[in-house]
Design an enzyme around this catalytic site. Structure first.
Site, PDB file in Angstrom:
ATOM      1  N   ASN A 103       0.843  -1.196   0.000  1.00  0.00           N
ATOM      2  CA  ASN A 103       0.000   0.000   0.000  1.00  0.00           C
ATOM      3  C   ASN A 103       0.882   1.252   0.000  1.00  0.00           C
ATOM      4  O   ASN A 103       1.258   1.766  -1.043  1.00  0.00           O
ATOM      5  CB  ASN A 103      -0.942  -0.028   1.210  1.00  0.00           C
ATOM      6  N   ILE A 129      -5.471  -0.171  -1.841  1.00  0.00           N
ATOM      7  CA  ILE A 129      -5.842   1.241  -1.917  1.00  0.00           C
ATOM      8  C   ILE A 129      -6.870   1.537  -0.829  1.00  0.00           C
ATOM      9  O   ILE A 129      -7.914   0.886  -0.758  1.00  0.00           O
ATOM     10  CB  ILE A 129      -6.440   1.617  -3.287  1.00  0.00           C
ATOM     11  N   ASP A 130      -6.588   2.541   0.004  1.00  0.00           N
ATOM     12  CA  ASP A 130      -7.515   2.995   1.049  1.00  0.00           C
ATOM     13  C   ASP A 130      -8.156   4.300   0.602  1.00  0.00           C
ATOM     14  O   ASP A 130      -7.450   5.250   0.226  1.00  0.00           O
ATOM     15  CB  ASP A 130      -6.770   3.204   2.372  1.00  0.00           C
ATOM     16  N   ILE A 131      -9.477   4.376   0.676  1.00  0.00           N
ATOM     17  CA  ILE A 131     -10.213   5.492   0.083  1.00  0.00           C
ATOM     18  C   ILE A 131     -11.194   6.088   1.093  1.00  0.00           C
ATOM     19  O   ILE A 131     -11.883   5.365   1.818  1.00  0.00           O
ATOM     20  CB  ILE A 131     -10.967   5.015  -1.175  1.00  0.00           C
ATOM     21  N   TYR A 142      -5.892   7.663   0.592  1.00  0.00           N
ATOM     22  CA  TYR A 142      -5.027   7.927   1.741  1.00  0.00           C
ATOM     23  C   TYR A 142      -4.086   6.747   1.934  1.00  0.00           C
ATOM     24  O   TYR A 142      -4.431   5.591   1.669  1.00  0.00           O
ATOM     25  CB  TYR A 142      -5.859   8.126   3.019  1.00  0.00           C
TER      26      TYR A 142
END
Length: 253
Positions: A103, A129-131, A142
Site C-alpha cells: 500500500n 488502496i484505502d479510500i 489515503y
C-alpha cells in the site's frame, strides 16, 4: 472465473490483533496465534494480516510474529505492513506466506511491485488502496493508515498498480471500516469495471447479505471481512467465528 473468496482480514498491532473503526479508534481482539488456531478449526480458506501501524510509524516488519502465525496456520496467508524492498518480500515468503500486500510504499516506489512481481509472479502481490470520501461526496486516496492524503486519481492508480504487476487489488473504504453497514458497492464497481485483475472488497461487512450485494452488484471477486468474524454481533464482545460453507454457498449462489 474465480470462486468468490471470503477472507478474514486481521489487523496487527505489535503482537496482538485489533479492530478499527474508520481507521481511528481500535479495540483489542486477542492473541494472533490463538486466533489462527480457531480459524484453522473453522476451516477458513485464506487469511490476511495487515500491520496497520508499520508504515505510519516506519517500523520494521515483525518477522517473529509472522513466523509464529505461519507455523500454526493451515491455510494460505497474505501479509501487508511496511514491505519496502524485494528482500522484505523474500523473507515474508520464506516464512511461509503466499502473498504480500503493498500500500503506502507503492506511492514513492511503484517499481517495488514490479520487482516483487517479476521475481515471484503476479499472483504473489496484492495492491492495496484505502479510500475516504470528501465533504462534497468525492473520493480521495489515503496512505499510512489513513494519515497521508495522496493526489492520485483512484481509477488511474488502480490501473497503474495493475500494470506494475499486482495480481489482485484490495479496495478499502475508510468511511465504512468497522461500521457493519456494508461495503461501498459503488466504489468497488468503479474499480472492477476499470481493471482486469480480481478485486477484493474491504470495509463495512456486517452480514452475508453485504457479501452478496458487493459480489452481485459490485462485481467483487473476493470479500475481506473483519468485525463480522471477530465479534459476536455489533456492539458485543469478541468471538472469533466464520460462516459455515453452507451459509456462504447460499449467500453466493
Amino acid at each position: 472465473m474465480l470462486r468468490t473468496r471470503v477472507i478474514p482480514c486481521l489487523l496487527l498491532k505489535d503482537k496482538s490483533l485489533v479492530k478499527t473503526v474508520k481507521f481511528k479508534e481500535y479495540n483489542y481482539i486477542g492473541d494472533a496465534v490463538n486466533t489462527v488456531r480457531i480459524f484453522n478449526e473453522l476451516e477458513v480458506d485464506e487469511l490476511m494480516f495487515l500491520d496497520i501501524f508499520a508504515s505510519k510509524e516506519n517500523r520494521k516488519i515483525n518477522f517473529k510474529i509472522l513466523q509464529n502465525i505461519a507455523n500454526e496456520c493451515f491455510m494460505p496467508l497474505s501479509y501487508g505492513g511496511n514491505i519496502s524492498s524485494l528482500d522484505d518480500a523474500k523473507r515474508v515468503f520464506e516464512i511461509g506466506f503466499e502473498k504480500v500486500v503493498i500500500n503506502s510504499n507503492a506511492y514513492k516506489n511503484l517499481k517495488l511491485i514490479e520487482e516483487i512481481s517479476n521475481y515471484f509472479g503476479v499472483q504473489s502481490v496484492v495492491g492495496s488502496i484505502d479510500i475516504k470520501k470528501t465533504f462534497f461526496g468525492g473520493d480521495n486516496i489515503y496512505s499510512h493508515h489513513g494519515k497521508k492524503k495522496q493526489k492520485n486519481d483512484i481509477v488511474q492508480w488502480a490501473k497503474q498498480l495493475e500494470s506494475a504487476g499486482t495480481g489482485e487489488l484490495l479496495i478499502t473504504s475508510i468511511d465504512n471500516d468497522g461500521t457493519w453497514d456494508g461495503y461501498d458497492v459503488n466504489l468497488i464497481r468503479s474499480i472492477t469495471s476499470s481493471v482486469q485483475v480480481p478485486v477484493i472488497a474491504n470495509g463495512g461487512c456486517g452480514s452475508l447479505e453485504h457479501i452478496t450485494d458487493v459480489v452481485k452488484n459490485g462485481n467483487a471477486s473476493a470479500c475481506a471481512v473483519g468485525s463480522m468474524v471477530v465479534y459476536q454481533k455489533k456492539g458485543m464482545g469478541v468471538l472469533i467465528n466464520f460462516p459455515s460453507r453452507e451459509r456462504l454457498k447460499k449467500a453466493l449462489s
